[in-house]
Motif scaffolding. Structure first.
Motif, mmCIF file in Angstrom:
data_model
loop_
_atom_site.group_PDB
_atom_site.id
_atom_site.type_symbol
_atom_site.label_atom_id
_atom_site.label_comp_id
_atom_site.label_asym_id
_atom_site.label_seq_id
_atom_site.Cartn_x
_atom_site.Cartn_y
_atom_site.Cartn_z
ATOM 1 N N ALA A 52 37.571 -11.657 1.758
ATOM 2 C CA ALA A 52 36.892 -10.819 2.748
ATOM 3 C C ALA A 52 37.855 -9.913 3.499
ATOM 4 C CB ALA A 52 36.129 -11.693 3.736
ATOM 5 N N GLY A 53 39.151 -10.175 3.390
ATOM 6 C CA GLY A 53 40.149 -9.319 4.032
ATOM 7 C C GLY A 53 40.253 -9.507 5.528
ATOM 8 N N VAL A 54 39.884 -10.694 6.026
ATOM 9 C CA VAL A 54 39.958 -10.951 7.476
ATOM 10 C C VAL A 54 41.346 -11.445 7.858
ATOM 11 C CG1 VAL A 54 37.498 -11.432 7.682
ATOM 12 C CG2 VAL A 54 39.072 -13.294 7.129
ATOM 13 N N ASP A 55 41.635 -11.377 9.146
ATOM 14 C CA ASP A 55 42.894 -11.904 9.675
ATOM 15 C C ASP A 55 42.799 -13.435 9.660
ATOM 16 O OD1 ASP A 55 44.907 -12.894 11.494
ATOM 17 O OD2 ASP A 55 45.146 -10.828 12.181
ATOM 18 N N GLN A 56 43.651 -14.077 8.889
ATOM 19 C CA GLN A 56 43.553 -15.528 8.716
ATOM 20 C C GLN A 56 43.804 -16.278 10.021
ATOM 21 O OE1 GLN A 56 42.706 -17.120 5.727
ATOM 22 N NE2 GLN A 56 42.189 -15.024 5.114
#
Length: 366
Positions: A10-14
């Protein structure tokens, strides 16, 4: 672990997403799963399309995986760069270019799968086209050879007619001298008189000419029939050489054209399906309200933005202060007598050196 993988997709900030609730994590994991499976379908679709082109499964799979990774990267970029705003108008403006890109990706993914889904129907269309192409090919090739074959056959027929005409002439002469001998025609005197001999000699001469004509014309006919046989064989050879081209008329472009000749409604539904899959993450983020992750991301961005602004403002203040100090220092130095006398002394020495150098140069020239 699967959830972490889909969050990565999803390309979110982990770091941020791990601090959010399970519901927020599940939302973005679902978006990531959509991105991943879209890329997987793109890999399958591209592999099949390339297999129809190259006919090598390993080459098709290799480039199919590369294409799937490209689609994965594009989808991940589209989803990760879309951010919730306070204004819906700003969000819609964000969505428009991403929707256009998503539509292009949906077309690219759906078309090869349509080729596979409707493979039997496409093969039937291609078979019909191949049959028509075969008939057209034979007609075109025949147009190249038929006129010459027809002319030669006409020449053969003329030679045979010539022999037949000579045979009729000989038969008529034979009938004439027999009738003369029997007294039925001519002088009507029974017996072999002078007239009979004259007609017999004429018949014998014509019979000899007929024999010679048959020999000559038979040789000509054999030569021309051999030419006809050769031309017919050339025609068959040409058909055999061009037939493999028609038989191999089942490449990617041919299949796409055949697909376009099928009813358009099923293809439209498949395209809409992939378009819905491709645009689902974007619409999900568009219609959903700001979530916990969005607020935390906005807060992080605000912190960075504020820090950058502070740094820029501080550097500008330092620069302004340094400029003011330099101007004040140099203003004070302008009125200092010691510095004036020192610079005057140095300027006097410099002018002496210039005069000495000019004098030496003039001496060298003279």
């Amino acid at each position: 672990m699967i959830k972490d993988f889909f969050l990565l997709c999803a390309g979110v900030d982990q770091n941020l997403i791990k601090k959010c609730s399970n519901g927020e994590q599940n939302k973005y994991a679902g978006i990531g799963a959509t991105v991943f499976f879209t890329a997987l379908m793109a890999t399958i679709a591209c592999s099949y399309a390339l297999f129809t082109v190259f006919g090598n499964i390993y080459t098709a799979i290799f480039f199919g995986i590369l294409w799937g990774l490209l689609i994965f990267n594009l989808d991940r970029f589209i989803v990760s760069t879309f951010k919730k705003r306070d204004s819906k108008r700003q969000e819609v403006l964000q969505v428009i270019p991403r929707l256009l890109l998503a539509m292009i990706i949906a077309v690219v993914i759906s078309k090869p799968l349509e080729l596979k889904i409707f493979e039997k129907e496409i093969n039937q269309v291609l078979l019909t086209e191949k049959n028509l192409m075969t008939l057209d090919n034979k007609t075109q090739i025949a147009q190249q050879f038929t006129p010459e074959i027809t002319n030669i056959e006409a020449e053969v027929s003329a030679l045979k007619d010539e022999v037949a005409a000579k045979e009729n002439e000989v038969n008529n002469l034979y009938e004439t001298y027999i009738a003369e001998a029997e007294g039925r025609k001519g002088t009507k005197l029974l017996g072999k008189g002078p007239v009979y001999k004259e007609k017999r000699e004429k018949h014998d001469a014509a019979l000899k000419e007929l024999s010679q004509l048959k020999t000559d014309n038979n040789e000509k006919i054999k030569a021309k029939e051999a030419t006809i046989t050769n031309l017919v064989q050339q025609q068959k050879d040409t058909e055999s050489k061009t037939q493999p081209i028609i038989s191999n008329f089942d490449g990617l472009m041919a299949r796409i054209n055949a697909l376009n000749k099928l009813p358009w409604l099923p293809s439209l539904f498949i395209f809409l399906l992939f378009l819905a899959i491709e645009t689902a993450p974007i619409f999900t983020k568009l219609i959903s309200s700001k979530g916990e992750y969005d607020f935390k991301l906005e807060n992080e961005e605000s912190i960075v933005k504020t820090w950058i602004q502070q740094q820029v403002h501080q550097r500008n203040a330092i620069l302004k202060t340094d400029i003011d100090l330099n101007e004040k220092v140099y203003a004070d130095l302008k009125t200092e007598e010691e510095l004036y006398n020192y610079k005057q002394k140095m300027a006097r020495n410099l002018m002496k050196l210039q005069a000495d150098s000019f004098y030496k140069n003039q001496q060298e020239i003279l």
